[in-house]
Design a protein around this motif. Structure first.
Motif, PDB file in Angstrom:
ATOM      1  N   ARG A   1      -1.000  23.783   5.796  1.00 40.35           N
ATOM      2  CA  ARG A   1      -0.859  22.374   5.418  1.00 40.35           C
ATOM      3  C   ARG A   1       0.233  22.260   4.353  1.00 40.35           C
ATOM      4  NH1 ARG A   1      -5.670  20.208   2.230  1.00 40.35           N
ATOM      5  NH2 ARG A   1      -4.498  21.178   0.530  1.00 40.35           N
ATOM      6  N   ILE A   2       1.260  21.483   4.672  1.00 37.06           N
ATOM      7  CA  ILE A   2       2.359  21.260   3.736  1.00 37.06           C
ATOM      8  C   ILE A   2       2.351  19.795   3.329  1.00 37.06           C
ATOM      9  CG2 ILE A   2       4.854  21.329   3.396  1.00 37.06           C
ATOM     10  CD1 ILE A   2       4.998  23.519   5.477  1.00 37.06           C
ATOM     11  N   THR A   3       2.313  19.563   2.031  1.00 42.39           N
ATOM     12  CA  THR A   3       2.351  18.207   1.499  1.00 42.39           C
ATOM     13  C   THR A   3       3.672  18.002   0.769  1.00 42.39           C
ATOM     14  OG1 THR A   3      -0.052  18.214   1.186  1.00 42.39           O
ATOM     15  CG2 THR A   3       1.204  16.514   0.025  1.00 42.39           C
ATOM     16  N   ALA A   4       4.389  16.951   1.132  1.00 43.69           N
ATOM     17  CA  ALA A   4       5.671  16.629   0.495  1.00 43.69           C
ATOM     18  C   ALA A   4       5.647  15.162   0.073  1.00 43.69           C
ATOM     19  CB  ALA A   4       6.829  16.891   1.454  1.00 43.69           C
ATOM     20  N   VAL A   5       6.303  14.872  -1.040  1.00 43.16           N
ATOM     21  CA  VAL A   5       6.282  13.520  -1.593  1.00 43.16           C
ATOM     22  C   VAL A   5       7.689  13.082  -1.971  1.00 43.16           C
ATOM     23  CG1 VAL A   5       3.944  13.791  -2.501  1.00 43.16           C
ATOM     24  CG2 VAL A   5       5.890  14.384  -3.940  1.00 43.16           C
ATOM     25  N   ARG A   6       7.828  11.808  -2.212  1.00 36.22           N
ATOM     26  CA  ARG A   6       9.091  11.301  -2.733  1.00 36.22           C
ATOM     27  C   ARG A   6       9.326  11.883  -4.116  1.00 36.22           C
ATOM     28  NH1 ARG A   6      10.061   4.899  -1.559  1.00 36.22           N
ATOM     29  NH2 ARG A   6      10.193   5.015   0.713  1.00 36.22           N
TER      30      ARG A   6
ATOM     31  N   LEU B   1       9.275   3.518   4.080  1.00 30.78           N
ATOM     32  CA  LEU B   1       7.922   3.111   3.741  1.00 30.78           C
ATOM     33  C   LEU B   1       6.921   4.265   3.719  1.00 30.78           C
ATOM     34  CD1 LEU B   1       7.757  -0.200   5.821  1.00 30.78           C
ATOM     35  CD2 LEU B   1       8.107   0.046   3.347  1.00 30.78           C
ATOM     36  N   VAL B   2       7.403   5.503   3.781  1.00 29.91           N
ATOM     37  CA  VAL B   2       6.512   6.666   3.714  1.00 29.91           C
ATOM     38  C   VAL B   2       6.629   7.293   2.330  1.00 29.91           C
ATOM     39  CG1 VAL B   2       6.049   8.981   4.597  1.00 29.91           C
ATOM     40  CG2 VAL B   2       6.554   7.118   6.183  1.00 29.91           C
ATOM     41  N   ASP B   3       5.510   7.390   1.630  1.00 23.97           N
ATOM     42  CA  ASP B   3       5.498   7.928   0.271  1.00 23.97           C
ATOM     43  C   ASP B   3       5.088   9.395   0.224  1.00 23.97           C
ATOM     44  OD1 ASP B   3       5.931   5.286  -1.142  1.00 23.97           O
ATOM     45  OD2 ASP B   3       4.096   4.849  -0.019  1.00 23.97           O
ATOM     46  N   ARG B   4       4.311   9.815   1.214  1.00 23.90           N
ATOM     47  CA  ARG B   4       3.828  11.203   1.244  1.00 23.90           C
ATOM     48  C   ARG B   4       3.746  11.646   2.695  1.00 23.90           C
ATOM     49  NH1 ARG B   4      -1.461  10.703  -0.569  1.00 23.90           N
ATOM     50  NH2 ARG B   4      -0.933  11.009  -2.766  1.00 23.90           N
ATOM     51  N   VAL B   5       4.044  12.914   2.938  1.00 22.15           N
ATOM     52  CA  VAL B   5       3.907  13.500   4.273  1.00 22.15           C
ATOM     53  C   VAL B   5       2.949  14.681   4.174  1.00 22.15           C
ATOM     54  CG1 VAL B   5       5.060  14.659   6.196  1.00 22.15           C
ATOM     55  CG2 VAL B   5       6.243  12.822   4.952  1.00 22.15           C
ATOM     56  N   VAL B   6       1.953  14.701   5.041  1.00 21.78           N
ATOM     57  CA  VAL B   6       1.030  15.841   5.139  1.00 21.78           C
ATOM     58  C   VAL B   6       1.179  16.407   6.540  1.00 21.78           C
ATOM     59  CG1 VAL B   6      -1.343  16.644   4.996  1.00 21.78           C
ATOM     60  CG2 VAL B   6      -0.559  14.809   3.482  1.00 21.78           C
TER      61      VAL B   6
ATOM     62  N   VAL C   1      -2.798   3.784   2.758  1.00 21.85           N
ATOM     63  CA  VAL C   1      -2.742   3.807   4.223  1.00 21.85           C
ATOM     64  C   VAL C   1      -2.466   5.227   4.687  1.00 21.85           C
ATOM     65  CG1 VAL C   1      -1.279   3.164   6.184  1.00 21.85           C
ATOM     66  CG2 VAL C   1      -2.044   1.419   4.572  1.00 21.85           C
ATOM     67  N   LEU C   2      -3.193   5.646   5.717  1.00 19.96           N
ATOM     68  CA  LEU C   2      -2.921   6.915   6.378  1.00 19.96           C
ATOM     69  C   LEU C   2      -2.327   6.604   7.745  1.00 19.96           C
ATOM     70  CD1 LEU C   2      -3.122  10.013   6.353  1.00 19.96           C
ATOM     71  CD2 LEU C   2      -5.369   9.787   7.422  1.00 19.96           C
ATOM     72  N   LEU C   3      -1.084   7.004   7.941  1.00 16.07           N
ATOM     73  CA  LEU C   3      -0.380   6.765   9.196  1.00 16.07           C
ATOM     74  C   LEU C   3      -0.610   7.955  10.112  1.00 16.07           C
ATOM     75  CD1 LEU C   3       1.669   5.137  10.900  1.00 16.07           C
ATOM     76  CD2 LEU C   3       3.489   6.316   9.648  1.00 16.07           C
ATOM     77  N   GLU C   4      -1.213   7.705  11.273  1.00 12.66           N
ATOM     78  CA  GLU C   4      -1.539   8.782  12.203  1.00 12.66           C
ATOM     79  C   GLU C   4      -0.955   8.506  13.588  1.00 12.66           C
ATOM     80  OE1 GLU C   4      -5.160  10.770  12.531  1.00 12.66           O
ATOM     81  OE2 GLU C   4      -6.006   9.985  10.669  1.00 12.66           O
ATOM     82  N   GLY C   5      -0.555   9.574  14.218  1.00 12.71           N
ATOM     83  CA  GLY C   5      -0.228   9.522  15.640  1.00 12.71           C
ATOM     84  C   GLY C   5       0.990   8.705  16.005  1.00 12.71           C
ATOM     85  N   GLY C   6       1.786   9.237  16.906  1.00 16.00           N
ATOM     86  CA  GLY C   6       2.892   8.494  17.472  1.00 16.00           C
ATOM     87  C   GLY C   6       4.218   8.714  16.781  1.00 16.00           C
ATOM     88  N   PRO C   7       5.135   9.467  17.394  1.00 16.92           N
ATOM     89  CA  PRO C   7       6.450   9.711  16.786  1.00 16.92           C
ATOM     90  C   PRO C   7       7.284   8.452  16.641  1.00 16.92           C
ATOM     91  CG  PRO C   7       6.384  10.534  19.055  1.00 16.92           C
ATOM     92  CD  PRO C   7       4.984  10.181  18.676  1.00 16.92           C
TER      93      PRO C   7
ATOM     94  N   PRO D   1       0.808  -1.216   0.000  1.00 18.24           N
ATOM     95  CA  PRO D   1       0.000   0.000   0.000  1.00 18.24           C
ATOM     96  C   PRO D   1       0.845   1.274   0.000  1.00 18.24           C
ATOM     97  CG  PRO D   1      -0.810  -1.560   1.631  1.00 18.24           C
ATOM     98  CD  PRO D   1       0.510  -2.085   1.159  1.00 18.24           C
ATOM     99  N   HIS D   2       0.306   2.297  -0.598  1.00 19.97           N
ATOM    100  CA  HIS D   2       0.882   3.635  -0.529  1.00 19.97           C
ATOM    101  C   HIS D   2       0.666   4.174   0.881  1.00 19.97           C
ATOM    102  CE1 HIS D   2       0.699   8.061  -0.891  1.00 19.97           C
ATOM    103  NE2 HIS D   2       1.480   7.945  -1.941  1.00 19.97           N
ATOM    104  N   VAL D   3       1.691   4.803   1.458  1.00 16.17           N
ATOM    105  CA  VAL D   3       1.609   5.276   2.845  1.00 16.17           C
ATOM    106  C   VAL D   3       1.741   6.794   2.900  1.00 16.17           C
ATOM    107  CG1 VAL D   3       2.652   5.198   5.146  1.00 16.17           C
ATOM    108  CG2 VAL D   3       2.553   3.119   3.744  1.00 16.17           C
ATOM    109  N   THR D   4       0.755   7.434   3.504  1.00 18.87           N
ATOM    110  CA  THR D   4       0.807   8.871   3.792  1.00 18.87           C
ATOM    111  C   THR D   4       0.935   9.047   5.299  1.00 18.87           C
ATOM    112  OG1 THR D   4      -0.557   9.479   1.885  1.00 18.87           O
ATOM    113  CG2 THR D   4      -0.450  11.062   3.695  1.00 18.87           C
TER     114      THR D   4
END
Length: 380
Positions: free
Chosen positions: A359-364, A312-317, A295-301, A151-154
């Motif tokens: 809101r800043i969106t960054a990608v690979r 394994l992170v493809d996008r950061v919001v 997949v949306l990855l939420e919470g927890g440093p 899965p794609h991970v944000t």
């Protein structure tokens, strides 16, 4: 290379149409299509609205009817050449008498791909690559899943301007304003699964559900992404809100952990350990088996750091609030970086003000696809 302005406008329209169904078509891609008649005028348009429904090309060709003959079909993804729940789009294009097909991105699917060659063999002019970078962004989740087999991970997080995800006393509700929090629900509504760590569940008792968001076609049925808790030691309390009936939930525990109490209440999957935590590659493989594309990855440093360290992170919001704390936990934990040279590099894709926040969106970094004609395969 010269690009016909009418075709570029049509492809941009196709991209806008495809974007309407983001979050609605999984496990299929989002696809938009525009048909120009022989005179270059728009004759039909459409998009793939839901899995199992007609594909974008079929919708657009139906609207174009007889005007498609001798015309040009522009589509965001290479037409499929596969008989699934619907017929091959290549056959529909050929039967309609379309003279030329322009598509943005090649279909990497091992079964459905190859449509361009089938069209070329039938005498249809085919060109690949028009607005490919834009099409890659619109369909990033499905393309990543198909190409990488996971899965794609944000990764989404909220923080102050100095990068704190909570105050020194642990309080974090609410760092951002109501507009940003609603935007997060929009983000959740476009994903198939929401992943959080057991630490977040223990500290915040989140619901991890979609609230206050309408589907693109105004259906009343709300989006219910799978809630996934990465819980190595099976610490999720049985009273947690992620165990309610508002959405399905999967608890991922280590294969050697006693999860008897949880197994009597919720779906549990056992995974190998990796450096004491869960093997995240195995977690994503399990989700892929369940037809999870995004997949949306939420919470927890800590969990976020592990995903980043594993690549394994493809996008950061990132939602940044105009506040300063000076102390408290950072948004990202150990990501396996010891030097500046080893930092994980991303490209800024979007910067938008959401209420009082940013809101800043960054990608690979993306790999551009050149525009090129497709030749017919030679028979041997």
């Amino acid at each position: 290379m010269f690009v016909d302005p009418a075709q570029e406008r049509a492809m941009r329209r196709a991209l806008a149409l495809a974007a309407r169904a983001r979050g609605e078509t999984s496990p299929n891609p989002v696809v938009g299509c525009v048909v120009l008649d022989a005179a270059g005028q728009v004759a039909g348009e459409g998009y793939h609205a839901y899995a199992g429904g007609p594909h974008a090309e079929v919708v657009a060709l139906r609207e174009a009817a007889g005007r498609a003959e001798g015309g040009t079909l522009l589509v965001t993804l290479e037409p499929c050449d596969h008989q699934g729940r619907t017929g091959p789009c290549t056959e529909a294009v050929i039967e309609a008498g379309v003279r030329r097909v322009v598509y943005a991105v090649a279909d990497p699917h091992p079964v459905a791909g190859g449509g361009a060659r089938r069209l070329a063999e039938a005498g249809v002019e085919v060109e690949e690559g028009l607005l490919a970078a834009e099409a890659e962004r619109v369909n990033a989740e499905w393309l990543t899943c198909t190409r990488l087999g996971r899965p794609h991970v944000t990764w989404k997080f909220a923080a102050t301007l100095d990068g704190r995800s909570a105050a020194a006393d642990g309080s974090s509700q609410w760092i951002t304003g109501p507009e940003a929090r609603h935007d997060v629900h929009e983000l959740r509504a476009r994903c198939d699964a929401i992943v959080a760590g057991s630490g977040t569940v223990l500290a915040d008792d989140p619901r991890l559900t979609v609230r206050g968001v309408h589907r693109h076609d105004h259906r009343l049925t709300p989006r219910r992404p799978l809630r996934v808790v990465a819980d190595t030691r099976a610490r999720t309390p049985l009273t947690s809100r992620v165990l309610d009936d508002e959405a399905p939930t999967l608890i991922a525990v280590a294969e050697d952990t006693d999860a008897t109490a949880l197994e009597g209440r919720v779906a549990v999957v056992r995974l190998p350990r990796d450096d004491g935590g869960l093997d995240l590659t195995a977690l994503l493989a399990e989700l892929r088996e369940r037809q999870i594309v995004s997949v949306l990855l939420e919470g927890g440093p800590t969990l976020a750091g592990s995903f980043v360290a594993a690549g394994l992170v493809d996008r950061v919001v990132a939602y940044l609030a105009p506040r300063l704390l000076g102390a408290g936990p950072a948004a990202l934990g150990d990501a396996g970086v010891a030097t500046l040279a080893a930092a994980h590099h991303l490209e800024i894709d979007d910067v938008t003000r959401i209420g009082t926040d940013l809101r800043i969106t960054a990608v690979r970094p993306a790999v551009e696809t050149p525009t090129r004609p497709v030749a017919a395969r030679r028979e041997t």
